[in-house]
Design an enzyme around this catalytic site. Structure first.
Site, short mmCIF file in Angstrom:
data_model
loop_
_atom_site.label_atom_id
_atom_site.label_comp_id
_atom_site.label_asym_id
_atom_site.label_seq_id
_atom_site.Cartn_x
_atom_site.Cartn_y
_atom_site.Cartn_z
N THR A 131 -27.07 -28.81 30.97
CA THR A 131 -27.24 -27.53 30.27
C THR A 131 -27.54 -26.44 31.29
OG1 THR A 131 -28.06 -28.71 28.36
CG2 THR A 131 -28.57 -26.36 28.47
N PHE A 259 -32.76 -29.26 9.57
CA PHE A 259 -34.01 -29.23 10.34
C PHE A 259 -35.08 -28.45 9.59
CE2 PHE A 259 -33.54 -30.55 15.00
CZ PHE A 259 -32.81 -31.66 14.63
N CYS A 270 -35.47 -30.40 25.58
CA CYS A 270 -34.42 -29.37 25.47
C CYS A 270 -34.87 -28.07 24.81
CB CYS A 270 -33.24 -29.93 24.71
SG CYS A 270 -32.44 -31.25 25.60
C1 UDX Z 1 -32.15 -31.72 20.66
C2 UDX Z 1 -30.87 -31.40 19.87
O1 UDX Z 1 -30.96 -32.00 18.57
C3 UDX Z 1 -29.65 -31.90 20.61
O2 UDX Z 1 -28.48 -31.52 19.92
C4 UDX Z 1 -29.64 -31.28 22.01
O3 UDX Z 1 -28.53 -31.75 22.75
C5 UDX Z 1 -30.93 -31.62 22.74
O4 UDX Z 1 -32.06 -31.19 21.97
P1 UDX Z 1 -33.73 -33.84 20.93
O5 UDX Z 1 -34.66 -32.91 21.64
O6 UDX Z 1 -33.44 -35.15 21.55
O7 UDX Z 1 -32.31 -33.13 20.71
O8 UDX Z 1 -34.34 -34.18 19.48
P2 UDX Z 1 -34.30 -33.57 18.01
O9 UDX Z 1 -34.05 -34.66 17.07
O10 UDX Z 1 -33.41 -32.40 17.91
O11 UDX Z 1 -35.84 -33.15 17.80
C6 UDX Z 1 -36.48 -32.21 18.64
C7 UDX Z 1 -37.88 -31.94 18.16
O12 UDX Z 1 -37.88 -31.21 16.94
C8 UDX Z 1 -38.71 -33.21 17.88
O13 UDX Z 1 -40.00 -33.03 18.37
C9 UDX Z 1 -38.67 -33.31 16.37
O14 UDX Z 1 -39.79 -34.02 15.85
C10 UDX Z 1 -38.72 -31.84 15.99
N1 UDX Z 1 -38.20 -31.57 14.64
C11 UDX Z 1 -36.92 -31.89 14.32
C12 UDX Z 1 -39.03 -30.96 13.72
O15 UDX Z 1 -40.21 -30.66 14.00
N2 UDX Z 1 -38.55 -30.70 12.46
C13 UDX Z 1 -37.27 -30.99 12.11
O16 UDX Z 1 -36.89 -30.69 10.97
C14 UDX Z 1 -36.44 -31.62 13.07
#
Ligand code: UDX
Length: 451
Positions: A131, A259, A270
Protein backbone atom coordinates in the site's frame (compact mmCIF):
# COMPACT_ATOMS: atom_id res chain seq x y z
CA UNK A 1 3.48 -17.97 -15.68
CA UNK A 2 6.59 -17.38 -13.59
CA UNK A 3 6.18 -14.81 -10.85
CA UNK A 4 8.48 -13.34 -8.22
CA UNK A 5 6.94 -12.03 -5.02
CA UNK A 6 9.27 -9.89 -2.90
CA UNK A 7 8.50 -9.74 0.83
CA UNK A 8 7.11 -12.67 2.82
CA UNK A 9 4.72 -10.89 5.21
CA UNK A 10 0.95 -11.50 5.29
CA UNK A 11 0.46 -10.10 1.78
CA UNK A 12 3.46 -11.73 0.09
CA UNK A 13 3.00 -15.18 1.58
CA UNK A 14 -0.77 -15.36 1.11
CA UNK A 15 -0.76 -13.81 -2.36
CA UNK A 16 2.27 -15.86 -3.43
CA UNK A 17 0.61 -19.09 -2.29
CA UNK A 18 -2.66 -18.05 -3.95
CA UNK A 19 -0.89 -17.34 -7.27
CA UNK A 20 0.67 -20.83 -7.03
CA UNK A 21 -2.76 -22.33 -6.31
CA UNK A 22 -4.03 -20.65 -9.50
CA UNK A 23 -1.35 -22.55 -11.44
CA UNK A 24 1.52 -20.05 -11.59
CA UNK A 25 5.10 -20.87 -10.68
CA UNK A 26 5.96 -18.56 -7.81
CA UNK A 27 9.21 -17.66 -6.12
CA UNK A 28 8.87 -15.77 -2.84
CA UNK A 29 11.92 -13.69 -1.93
CA UNK A 30 12.93 -12.15 1.38
CA UNK A 31 16.16 -10.68 2.73
CA UNK A 32 15.56 -12.25 6.16
CA UNK A 33 17.39 -15.59 5.93
CA UNK A 34 15.73 -16.92 9.08
CA UNK A 35 12.28 -16.59 7.47
CA UNK A 36 13.37 -18.26 4.23
CA UNK A 37 14.97 -21.11 6.16
CA UNK A 38 11.77 -21.52 8.20
CA UNK A 39 9.71 -21.65 5.00
CA UNK A 40 12.06 -24.11 3.31
CA UNK A 41 12.13 -26.31 6.43
CA UNK A 42 8.35 -26.22 6.46
CA UNK A 43 8.16 -27.28 2.80
CA UNK A 44 10.72 -30.05 3.39
CA UNK A 45 8.58 -31.37 6.27
CA UNK A 46 11.31 -30.56 8.81
CA UNK A 47 9.15 -28.15 10.80
CA UNK A 48 5.52 -27.16 11.30
CA UNK A 49 6.29 -23.51 11.91
CA UNK A 50 5.58 -20.62 9.52
CA UNK A 51 6.69 -17.00 10.07
CA UNK A 52 3.07 -15.96 10.71
CA UNK A 53 -0.34 -17.35 11.66
CA UNK A 54 -3.00 -17.29 8.98
CA UNK A 55 -5.75 -19.92 8.67
CA UNK A 56 -5.36 -22.13 5.58
CA UNK A 57 -1.86 -20.89 4.75
CA UNK A 58 0.09 -24.00 5.89
CA UNK A 59 -2.04 -26.28 3.71
CA UNK A 60 -1.81 -23.95 0.70
CA UNK A 61 1.98 -23.66 0.91
CA UNK A 62 2.48 -27.36 1.56
CA UNK A 63 0.24 -28.46 -1.35
CA UNK A 64 1.81 -26.09 -3.84
CA UNK A 65 5.32 -26.82 -2.70
CA UNK A 66 4.64 -30.54 -3.26
CA UNK A 67 3.62 -29.63 -6.83
CA UNK A 68 6.81 -27.55 -7.24
CA UNK A 69 4.77 -24.40 -7.80
CA UNK A 70 6.16 -22.34 -4.92
CA UNK A 71 9.77 -21.78 -3.82
CA UNK A 72 11.42 -19.57 -1.19
CA UNK A 73 14.78 -17.87 -1.58
CA UNK A 74 16.90 -14.88 -0.64
CA UNK A 75 18.24 -14.75 -4.22
CA UNK A 76 16.30 -11.85 -5.72
CA UNK A 77 18.51 -11.61 -8.79
CA UNK A 78 18.22 -15.29 -9.74
CA UNK A 79 14.48 -15.22 -9.27
CA UNK A 80 13.84 -12.07 -11.32
CA UNK A 81 15.82 -13.41 -14.27
CA UNK A 82 13.21 -16.12 -14.78
CA UNK A 83 10.06 -14.12 -14.04
CA UNK A 84 7.25 -12.76 -16.19
CA UNK A 85 6.40 -10.26 -13.47
CA UNK A 86 7.81 -9.10 -10.16
CA UNK A 87 5.41 -8.22 -7.32
CA UNK A 88 6.55 -5.97 -4.48
CA UNK A 89 4.84 -6.85 -1.20
CA UNK A 90 7.14 -5.27 1.36
CA UNK A 91 5.78 -3.34 4.34
CA UNK A 92 5.14 0.42 4.31
CA UNK A 93 4.83 1.04 8.07
CA UNK A 94 3.99 4.48 9.44
CA UNK A 95 6.80 6.91 10.25
CA UNK A 96 6.70 8.91 13.47
CA UNK A 97 4.66 11.66 11.70
CA UNK A 98 2.17 9.15 10.24
CA UNK A 99 3.46 9.20 6.68
CA UNK A 100 4.17 5.85 5.01
CA UNK A 101 7.80 4.82 5.39
CA UNK A 102 8.94 3.82 1.91
CA UNK A 103 12.47 2.76 2.94
CA UNK A 104 11.94 -0.96 2.25
CA UNK A 105 10.10 -0.25 -0.99
CA UNK A 106 12.91 2.02 -2.23
CA UNK A 107 15.60 -0.50 -1.28
CA UNK A 108 13.75 -3.29 -3.08
CA UNK A 109 13.32 -1.03 -6.13
CA UNK A 110 17.09 -0.45 -6.19
CA UNK A 111 17.76 -4.19 -5.98
CA UNK A 112 15.20 -4.89 -8.71
CA UNK A 113 16.80 -2.22 -10.93
CA UNK A 114 20.26 -3.76 -10.53
CA UNK A 115 18.94 -7.29 -11.10
CA UNK A 116 17.09 -6.19 -14.25
CA UNK A 117 20.21 -4.51 -15.56
CA UNK A 118 22.25 -7.71 -15.09
CA UNK A 119 19.56 -9.89 -16.66
CA UNK A 120 19.51 -11.31 -20.20
CA UNK A 121 15.89 -10.26 -20.76
CA UNK A 122 14.90 -6.85 -22.18
CA UNK A 123 11.44 -6.23 -20.75
CA UNK A 124 10.10 -6.37 -17.19
CA UNK A 125 6.92 -5.74 -15.26
CA UNK A 126 7.17 -4.58 -11.67
CA UNK A 127 3.83 -4.60 -9.86
CA UNK A 128 3.44 -2.84 -6.51
CA UNK A 129 1.08 -4.62 -4.13
CA UNK A 130 2.36 -2.80 -1.06
CA UNK A 131 0.00 0.00 0.00
CA UNK A 132 1.71 3.17 -1.22
CA UNK A 133 0.72 6.85 -1.38
CA UNK A 134 -0.57 8.33 -4.62
CA UNK A 135 2.34 8.97 -6.95
CA UNK A 136 4.70 6.33 -5.53
CA UNK A 137 4.77 4.47 -8.87
CA UNK A 138 6.84 7.40 -10.19
CA UNK A 139 9.39 6.95 -7.39
CA UNK A 140 9.68 3.20 -8.11
CA UNK A 141 10.10 3.92 -11.82
CA UNK A 142 12.77 6.58 -11.20
CA UNK A 143 14.78 4.32 -8.89
CA UNK A 144 14.67 1.36 -11.27
CA UNK A 145 15.46 3.58 -14.29
CA UNK A 146 18.47 5.01 -12.45
CA UNK A 147 19.93 1.47 -12.43
CA UNK A 148 18.97 0.22 -15.90
CA UNK A 149 18.04 1.44 -19.37
CA UNK A 150 15.89 -1.62 -20.07
CA UNK A 151 12.15 -1.22 -20.58
CA UNK A 152 10.33 -1.58 -17.27
CA UNK A 153 6.59 -1.01 -16.78
CA UNK A 154 5.34 -0.25 -13.29
CA UNK A 155 1.89 -1.57 -12.39
CA UNK A 156 -0.03 -0.53 -9.29
CA UNK A 157 -1.90 -3.62 -8.18
CA UNK A 158 -3.19 -3.19 -4.60
CA UNK A 159 -4.39 -6.07 -2.45
CA UNK A 160 -7.54 -6.12 -0.34
CA UNK A 161 -6.92 -9.00 2.02
CA UNK A 162 -8.16 -8.91 5.58
CA UNK A 163 -6.10 -10.81 8.13
CA UNK A 164 -7.63 -13.98 9.49
CA UNK A 165 -9.17 -14.68 6.10
CA UNK A 166 -6.25 -13.54 3.97
CA UNK A 167 -5.96 -16.85 2.12
CA UNK A 168 -9.65 -16.79 1.19
CA UNK A 169 -9.36 -13.13 0.16
CA UNK A 170 -6.32 -13.86 -2.04
CA UNK A 171 -8.03 -16.82 -3.71
CA UNK A 172 -11.36 -15.10 -4.05
CA UNK A 173 -10.89 -11.31 -3.91
CA UNK A 174 -13.84 -8.93 -4.23
CA UNK A 175 -12.06 -7.33 -7.19
CA UNK A 176 -8.69 -7.01 -8.90
CA UNK A 177 -7.33 -3.56 -9.62
CA UNK A 178 -4.69 -3.14 -12.31
CA UNK A 179 -3.25 0.36 -12.59
CA UNK A 180 -0.94 1.08 -15.50
CA UNK A 181 -0.75 3.21 -18.62
CA UNK A 182 1.15 0.53 -20.55
CA UNK A 183 -0.93 -1.61 -22.90
CA UNK A 184 1.74 -4.33 -22.90
CA UNK A 185 1.85 -4.54 -19.10
CA UNK A 186 -1.94 -4.55 -18.94
CA UNK A 187 -2.11 -7.55 -21.29
CA UNK A 188 0.42 -9.52 -19.24
CA UNK A 189 -1.32 -8.67 -15.96
CA UNK A 190 -4.65 -9.78 -17.45
CA UNK A 191 -2.98 -13.08 -18.36
CA UNK A 192 -1.70 -13.49 -14.81
CA UNK A 193 -5.17 -12.86 -13.40
CA UNK A 194 -6.97 -14.90 -16.09
CA UNK A 195 -7.76 -17.78 -13.69
CA UNK A 196 -9.42 -15.25 -11.37
CA UNK A 197 -11.38 -13.58 -14.17
CA UNK A 198 -12.61 -17.00 -15.33
CA UNK A 199 -14.11 -17.48 -11.86
CA UNK A 200 -16.11 -14.28 -12.34
CA UNK A 201 -13.95 -11.96 -10.23
CA UNK A 202 -14.20 -8.43 -11.67
CA UNK A 203 -11.06 -6.72 -12.90
CA UNK A 204 -10.83 -2.93 -12.95
CA UNK A 205 -8.31 -1.27 -15.25
CA UNK A 206 -7.15 2.23 -14.42
CA UNK A 207 -4.10 4.47 -14.19
CA UNK A 208 -1.36 3.93 -11.58
CA UNK A 209 -2.45 6.88 -9.46
CA UNK A 210 -6.10 5.79 -9.51
CA UNK A 211 -5.09 2.30 -8.34
CA UNK A 212 -2.95 3.77 -5.55
CA UNK A 213 -5.82 6.01 -4.41
CA UNK A 214 -8.34 3.17 -4.73
CA UNK A 215 -6.71 1.24 -1.90
CA UNK A 216 -6.61 4.23 0.46
CA UNK A 217 -10.14 5.28 -0.36
CA UNK A 218 -11.44 1.74 0.24
CA UNK A 219 -9.78 1.49 3.65
CA UNK A 220 -10.91 5.00 4.59
CA UNK A 221 -14.56 4.20 3.80
CA UNK A 222 -14.36 1.12 6.03
CA UNK A 223 -12.54 2.93 8.85
CA UNK A 224 -14.93 5.91 8.70
CA UNK A 225 -17.91 3.61 8.86
CA UNK A 226 -16.55 1.91 11.98
CA UNK A 227 -15.90 5.23 13.74
CA UNK A 228 -19.41 6.40 12.85
CA UNK A 229 -20.81 3.06 14.03
CA UNK A 230 -19.02 3.37 17.35
CA UNK A 231 -20.31 6.93 17.78
CA UNK A 232 -23.86 5.63 17.29
CA UNK A 233 -23.24 2.63 19.56
CA UNK A 234 -22.00 4.96 22.31
CA UNK A 235 -25.05 7.16 21.79
CA UNK A 236 -27.37 4.15 21.88
CA UNK A 237 -25.89 3.08 25.23
CA UNK A 238 -26.18 6.60 26.67
CA UNK A 239 -29.78 7.00 25.48
CA UNK A 240 -30.88 3.57 26.73
CA UNK A 241 -31.07 2.03 23.23
CA UNK A 242 -29.52 -1.07 21.73
CA UNK A 243 -27.18 -0.56 18.76
CA UNK A 244 -27.66 -4.19 17.66
CA UNK A 245 -31.36 -3.56 17.14
CA UNK A 246 -30.72 -0.24 15.37
CA UNK A 247 -28.16 -1.74 13.00
CA UNK A 248 -30.38 -4.69 12.01
CA UNK A 249 -32.65 -2.27 10.22
CA UNK A 250 -29.89 0.01 9.00
CA UNK A 251 -28.16 -2.72 6.97
CA UNK A 252 -31.40 -3.48 5.12
CA UNK A 253 -30.40 -0.44 3.10
CA UNK A 254 -27.80 -2.14 0.91
CA UNK A 255 -26.10 1.17 0.19
CA UNK A 256 -24.75 0.92 3.72
CA UNK A 257 -22.01 -1.65 4.15
CA UNK A 258 -21.48 -4.50 6.58
CA UNK A 259 -18.98 -2.77 8.84
CA UNK A 260 -21.52 -1.75 11.46
CA UNK A 261 -20.42 -3.82 14.47
CA UNK A 262 -19.73 -1.80 17.60
CA UNK A 263 -16.24 -2.37 18.97
CA UNK A 264 -13.55 -1.06 21.29
CA UNK A 265 -12.13 0.66 18.20
CA UNK A 266 -10.67 -0.70 14.98
CA UNK A 267 -7.20 -2.17 15.07
CA UNK A 268 -4.90 -3.86 12.60
CA UNK A 269 -1.99 -2.80 10.52
CA UNK A 270 -3.97 -1.01 7.83
CA UNK A 271 -6.82 1.28 8.82
CA UNK A 272 -5.00 3.64 11.18
CA UNK A 273 -1.84 3.65 9.11
CA UNK A 274 -3.59 4.19 5.79
CA UNK A 275 -6.06 6.84 6.97
CA UNK A 276 -3.22 8.71 8.63
CA UNK A 277 -1.07 8.56 5.48
CA UNK A 278 -4.06 9.70 3.45
CA UNK A 279 -4.41 12.84 5.59
CA UNK A 280 -0.85 13.70 4.51
CA UNK A 281 -1.78 13.15 0.86
CA UNK A 282 -4.81 15.45 1.27
CA UNK A 283 -2.61 18.10 2.83
CA UNK A 284 -0.01 17.66 0.08
CA UNK A 285 -2.69 18.55 -2.48
CA UNK A 286 -4.24 21.22 -0.21
CA UNK A 287 -7.61 19.43 0.04
CA UNK A 288 -9.55 19.51 3.34
CA UNK A 289 -9.43 16.25 5.34
CA UNK A 290 -11.07 17.18 8.65
CA UNK A 291 -13.39 14.18 8.36
CA UNK A 292 -10.55 11.66 8.11
CA UNK A 293 -8.71 13.24 11.04
CA UNK A 294 -11.88 12.93 13.09
CA UNK A 295 -12.19 9.23 12.13
CA UNK A 296 -8.78 8.66 13.71
CA UNK A 297 -9.50 10.81 16.76
CA UNK A 298 -12.77 9.00 17.44
CA UNK A 299 -11.03 5.64 17.15
CA UNK A 300 -8.33 6.67 19.61
CA UNK A 301 -11.02 7.69 22.11
CA UNK A 302 -12.93 4.46 21.50
CA UNK A 303 -9.85 2.39 22.30
CA UNK A 304 -9.63 4.11 25.71
CA UNK A 305 -13.28 3.52 26.53
CA UNK A 306 -13.14 0.05 28.09
CA UNK A 307 -10.34 0.88 30.53
CA UNK A 308 -12.23 4.05 31.55
CA UNK A 309 -15.48 2.16 32.11
CA UNK A 310 -13.73 -0.50 34.18
CA UNK A 311 -12.10 2.18 36.33
CA UNK A 312 -15.43 3.98 36.77
CA UNK A 313 -17.19 0.80 37.82
CA UNK A 314 -14.55 -0.70 40.10
CA UNK A 315 -13.30 2.57 41.59
CA UNK A 316 -9.63 2.26 42.42
CA UNK A 317 -7.85 -0.48 40.50
CA UNK A 318 -5.01 -0.66 43.03
CA UNK A 319 -4.48 -4.28 44.02
CA UNK A 320 -7.16 -5.49 41.60
CA UNK A 321 -6.66 -8.11 38.88
CA UNK A 322 -8.47 -7.96 35.57
CA UNK A 323 -8.75 -10.98 33.29
CA UNK A 324 -8.41 -10.02 29.61
CA UNK A 325 -9.73 -12.40 26.95
CA UNK A 326 -8.21 -11.59 23.58
CA UNK A 327 -5.00 -9.84 22.61
CA UNK A 328 -5.05 -10.09 18.79
CA UNK A 329 -6.65 -7.12 17.03
CA UNK A 330 -9.34 -9.46 15.76
CA UNK A 331 -10.13 -13.17 15.69
CA UNK A 332 -8.21 -15.34 13.24
CA UNK A 333 -4.84 -13.59 13.55
CA UNK A 334 -1.93 -13.36 15.97
CA UNK A 335 -1.31 -9.75 14.90
CA UNK A 336 -1.46 -7.11 17.65
CA UNK A 337 -0.66 -4.05 15.56
CA UNK A 338 -3.17 -1.36 16.57
CA UNK A 339 -5.00 -3.88 18.78
CA UNK A 340 -7.55 -2.36 21.21
CA UNK A 341 -6.13 -4.78 23.80
CA UNK A 342 -3.00 -2.60 24.00
CA UNK A 343 -4.56 0.67 25.25
CA UNK A 344 -6.91 -1.39 27.43
CA UNK A 345 -4.08 -3.24 29.18
CA UNK A 346 -1.95 -0.10 29.41
CA UNK A 347 -4.88 1.81 30.91
CA UNK A 348 -5.58 -0.90 33.49
CA UNK A 349 -1.95 -1.31 34.53
CA UNK A 350 -1.35 2.44 34.70
CA UNK A 351 -4.35 2.64 37.06
CA UNK A 352 -2.76 0.06 39.37
CA UNK A 353 -4.34 -3.21 38.22
CA UNK A 354 -2.62 -6.44 37.30
CA UNK A 355 -3.69 -8.25 34.14
CA UNK A 356 -4.15 -11.97 33.55
CA UNK A 357 -4.38 -12.38 29.80
CA UNK A 358 -5.40 -15.20 27.50
CA UNK A 359 -5.40 -15.45 23.72
CA UNK A 360 -5.35 -18.67 21.69
CA UNK A 361 -2.56 -17.49 19.34
CA UNK A 362 -1.30 -13.97 20.15
CA UNK A 363 0.56 -14.54 23.43
CA UNK A 364 4.00 -14.54 21.77
CA UNK A 365 3.20 -11.22 20.10
CA UNK A 366 1.91 -9.84 23.38
CA UNK A 367 5.10 -10.82 25.17
CA UNK A 368 6.98 -8.56 22.73
CA UNK A 369 4.55 -5.67 23.23
CA UNK A 370 4.35 -5.92 27.04
CA UNK A 371 7.83 -7.22 27.93
CA UNK A 372 8.30 -4.36 30.42
CA UNK A 373 5.00 -5.04 32.17
CA UNK A 374 5.82 -8.76 32.28
CA UNK A 375 9.22 -8.09 33.89
CA UNK A 376 7.44 -6.02 36.55
CA UNK A 377 4.88 -8.83 37.10
CA UNK A 378 2.06 -6.55 35.97
CA UNK A 379 0.86 -8.97 33.30
CA UNK A 380 0.86 -12.76 33.10
CA UNK A 381 -0.57 -15.20 30.59
CA UNK A 382 -2.65 -18.31 31.07
CA UNK A 383 -2.82 -21.50 29.02
CA UNK A 384 -6.61 -21.48 28.79
CA UNK A 385 -9.37 -18.90 29.04
CA UNK A 386 -10.84 -20.06 32.35
CA UNK A 387 -7.52 -19.96 34.23
CA UNK A 388 -7.30 -16.21 33.51
CA UNK A 389 -10.41 -15.78 35.71
CA UNK A 390 -8.96 -17.37 38.85
CA UNK A 391 -8.70 -14.60 41.46
CA UNK A 392 -9.67 -11.87 38.96
CA UNK A 393 -12.00 -9.05 39.93
CA UNK A 394 -13.56 -8.69 36.47
CA UNK A 395 -13.32 -9.98 32.91
CA UNK A 396 -12.71 -7.75 29.88
CA UNK A 397 -13.18 -9.15 26.36
CA UNK A 398 -11.62 -7.48 23.32
CA UNK A 399 -11.35 -10.17 20.62
CA UNK A 400 -14.25 -12.14 19.18
CA UNK A 401 -12.60 -15.59 19.24
CA UNK A 402 -15.09 -18.43 18.68
CA UNK A 403 -14.03 -20.12 21.92
CA UNK A 404 -15.10 -17.03 23.90
CA UNK A 405 -18.53 -17.00 22.28
CA UNK A 406 -19.01 -20.60 23.40
CA UNK A 407 -17.73 -19.99 26.96
CA UNK A 408 -19.60 -21.60 29.86
CA UNK A 409 -20.87 -18.60 31.82
CA UNK A 410 -21.44 -20.81 34.89
CA UNK A 411 -17.70 -21.50 35.06
CA UNK A 412 -16.94 -17.82 34.40
CA UNK A 413 -19.15 -16.78 37.33
CA UNK A 414 -17.68 -19.37 39.70
CA UNK A 415 -14.12 -18.41 38.95
CA UNK A 416 -14.35 -14.61 39.03
CA UNK A 417 -14.17 -12.91 42.45
CA UNK A 418 -17.17 -10.80 41.36
CA UNK A 419 -19.45 -11.55 38.38
CA UNK A 420 -18.43 -8.58 36.25
CA UNK A 421 -17.88 -8.66 32.48
CA UNK A 422 -16.89 -5.79 30.19
CA UNK A 423 -17.53 -7.12 26.71
CA UNK A 424 -16.12 -4.97 23.90
CA UNK A 425 -17.39 -7.43 21.31
CA UNK A 426 -20.94 -8.04 22.52
CA UNK A 427 -20.53 -11.83 22.53
CA UNK A 428 -23.26 -13.02 24.91
CA UNK A 429 -27.04 -13.09 24.81
CA UNK A 430 -28.67 -10.85 27.49
CA UNK A 431 -30.93 -13.79 28.61
CA UNK A 432 -27.84 -15.94 29.30
CA UNK A 433 -26.14 -13.11 31.16
CA UNK A 434 -29.25 -12.49 33.27
CA UNK A 435 -29.78 -16.21 33.96
CA UNK A 436 -26.29 -16.38 35.48
CA UNK A 437 -26.51 -12.98 37.14
CA UNK A 438 -23.69 -10.77 35.93
CA UNK A 439 -22.95 -7.09 35.81
CA UNK A 440 -22.48 -6.94 32.03
CA UNK A 441 -21.29 -3.93 30.10
CA UNK A 442 -21.20 -3.83 26.29
CA UNK A 443 -20.29 -0.96 23.98
CA UNK A 444 -23.65 -0.28 22.37
CA UNK A 445 -26.41 -1.06 24.89
CA UNK A 446 -27.33 -0.32 28.47
CA UNK A 447 -25.48 -2.26 31.17
CA UNK A 448 -27.15 -5.31 32.68
CA UNK A 449 -26.90 -5.03 36.45
CA UNK A 450 -28.31 -8.38 37.43
CA UNK A 451 -25.79 -9.70 39.93
C1 UDX B 1 -8.57 -4.30 6.48
C2 UDX B 1 -9.48 -4.33 5.25
O1 UDX B 1 -10.69 -5.05 5.57
C3 UDX B 1 -8.77 -4.96 4.07
O2 UDX B 1 -9.60 -4.90 2.92
C4 UDX B 1 -7.47 -4.19 3.82
O3 UDX B 1 -6.76 -4.77 2.74
C5 UDX B 1 -6.62 -4.19 5.07
O4 UDX B 1 -7.36 -3.65 6.17
P1 UDX B 1 -7.90 -6.04 8.38
O5 UDX B 1 -7.26 -4.87 9.06
O6 UDX B 1 -7.13 -7.30 8.28
O7 UDX B 1 -8.32 -5.64 6.89
O8 UDX B 1 -9.24 -6.43 9.17
P2 UDX B 1 -10.78 -6.02 9.17
O9 UDX B 1 -11.58 -7.25 9.21
O10 UDX B 1 -11.10 -5.05 8.10
O11 UDX B 1 -10.94 -5.34 10.62
C6 UDX B 1 -10.18 -4.21 11.00
C7 UDX B 1 -10.60 -3.73 12.38
O12 UDX B 1 -11.90 -3.17 12.35
C8 UDX B 1 -10.64 -4.85 13.43
O13 UDX B 1 -10.09 -4.36 14.62
C9 UDX B 1 -12.12 -5.13 13.57
O14 UDX B 1 -12.46 -5.67 14.84
C10 UDX B 1 -12.69 -3.74 13.39
N1 UDX B 1 -14.10 -3.74 12.96
C11 UDX B 1 -14.47 -4.32 11.79
C12 UDX B 1 -15.04 -3.09 13.75
O15 UDX B 1 -14.71 -2.54 14.82
N2 UDX B 1 -16.35 -3.08 13.35
C13 UDX B 1 -16.75 -3.65 12.19
O16 UDX B 1 -17.95 -3.57 11.87
C14 UDX B 1 -15.78 -4.30 11.39
Amino acid sequence: MKLTVIGTGYVGLCQGAAFAEEGHNVTCVDIVERKIKMLNDFCAGLSEELPLFEPGLPELIRNNSAKDRIQFTTDLKGSIENSDAVFITVGTPPKENGEADLTALKKVSEDIGSAINDSKKDYFIVATKSTVPAGTHKIVKEIISSRTNKQVDIVSNPEFLAQGRAVKDCLNPSRIVIGTDSEKARRIMLDIYKPYHEQGIPIYLMSNVDAELHKYAANSYLAAQISLTNNFANLAKAAGGDWNKVKEGIVADTRIGKFVHSSPGFGGSCFEKDVEQLTHTFEQYDVDCTLLKEVLRQNKLQKQLLAKRIKNHLGSLDGKTIAVWGLAFKAGTDDMRGAPSVPLIEGLIEAGAKVKAYDPVAVNESKKVFSNFEKRDMICYTEDKYSALDGSDALAIVTEWEEFIGADLGIVKNKLKSPIIFDGKDLFKPEEIMRHGFYYSCIGKPDIRDQ
